[in-house]
Design a protein around this motif. Structure first.
Motif, short mmCIF file in Angstrom:
data_model
loop_
_atom_site.label_atom_id
_atom_site.label_comp_id
_atom_site.label_asym_id
_atom_site.label_seq_id
_atom_site.Cartn_x
_atom_site.Cartn_y
_atom_site.Cartn_z
N TYR A 122 0.81 -1.22 0.00
CA TYR A 122 0.00 0.00 0.00
C TYR A 122 0.85 1.27 0.00
CZ TYR A 122 0.81 -0.92 4.96
OH TYR A 122 1.37 -1.22 6.17
N HIS A 123 2.16 1.15 0.11
CA HIS A 123 3.04 2.32 0.04
C HIS A 123 3.86 2.37 -1.25
CE1 HIS A 123 3.15 3.18 4.65
NE2 HIS A 123 2.22 3.89 4.05
N MET A 124 3.48 1.59 -2.24
CA MET A 124 4.26 1.52 -3.49
C MET A 124 4.41 2.90 -4.15
SD MET A 124 5.63 -1.35 -3.71
CE MET A 124 6.34 -1.25 -5.33
N ALA A 142 8.37 7.47 -5.35
CA ALA A 142 8.80 8.86 -5.19
C ALA A 142 10.19 8.96 -4.59
CB ALA A 142 7.79 9.61 -4.32
N GLY A 143 10.71 7.89 -4.01
CA GLY A 143 12.05 7.89 -3.45
C GLY A 143 12.06 7.77 -1.94
N GLN A 193 2.31 13.53 6.81
CA GLN A 193 2.13 14.17 5.51
C GLN A 193 1.00 13.48 4.73
OE1 GLN A 193 5.68 15.15 3.06
NE2 GLN A 193 6.77 14.16 4.74
N CYS A 194 0.86 12.18 4.96
CA CYS A 194 -0.15 11.39 4.24
C CYS A 194 -1.26 10.87 5.13
CB CYS A 194 0.52 10.21 3.55
SG CYS A 194 1.77 10.67 2.32
N HIS A 195 -0.96 10.66 6.41
CA HIS A 195 -1.92 10.07 7.33
C HIS A 195 -2.38 11.11 8.34
CE1 HIS A 195 -0.86 6.04 5.91
NE2 HIS A 195 0.40 6.43 5.95
N GLY A 234 6.60 -0.41 11.67
CA GLY A 234 7.88 -0.50 10.99
C GLY A 234 7.62 -0.74 9.52
N GLU A 235 8.19 0.08 8.70
CA GLU A 235 7.95 -0.05 7.26
C GLU A 235 8.70 -1.25 6.68
OE1 GLU A 235 6.33 0.81 3.60
OE2 GLU A 235 5.81 1.58 5.55
#
Length: 116
Positions: free
Chosen positions: A28-30, A35-36, A56-58, A95-96
């Motif tokens: 879900y973070h692809m 974007a880097g 920034q997104c959540h 943790g990503e």
């Protein structure tokens, strides 16, 4: 010479495998991966992202609303807890690139079936 090339090839393969592994952990973070890395790693690549990077997104209000519970479990909202309110650092639980355990589960046995 041969040992130098072998060492270089091993180092290169290890470096590439870390980058590939990092990108394959959260589907879900692809878009963010595309974007880097620095999109999230606002404190440098060797440090965890700040909460500001996550926010920034959540939206914390939206996340707290999504994880809201009712009845006997009403106080078990990990994003609006009785201990931390809405202030628990994101990286304490999420943790990503590596799996983590929810901070609440250090002391409690709450069930968070959608925890990632």
């Amino acid at each position: 010479m041969k040992s130098t090339l072998t060492l270089f090839a091993a180092a290169l393969a290890l470096t590439l495998s870390f980058g590939a592994a990092a990108q394959n952990t959260r589907d879900y973070h692809m878009d963010v991966y595309d974007a880097g890395c620095k999109t999230c790693h606002d404190q440098g690549m060797k440090r965890f992202p700040s909460d500001d990077a996550c926010l920034q997104c959540h939206s914390m209000e939206e996340v707290a609303k999504q994880t809201e519970r009712h009845g006997e479990e009403a106080r078990q909202n990990p994003h609006d807890s009785m201990h931390y309110g809405k202030e628990a650092p994101c990286q304490e639980c999420h943790g990503e690139h590596t799996a983590k355990k929810a901070l609440c589960q250090e002391c409690h046995n709450f069930d968070y079936p959608k925890f990632k």
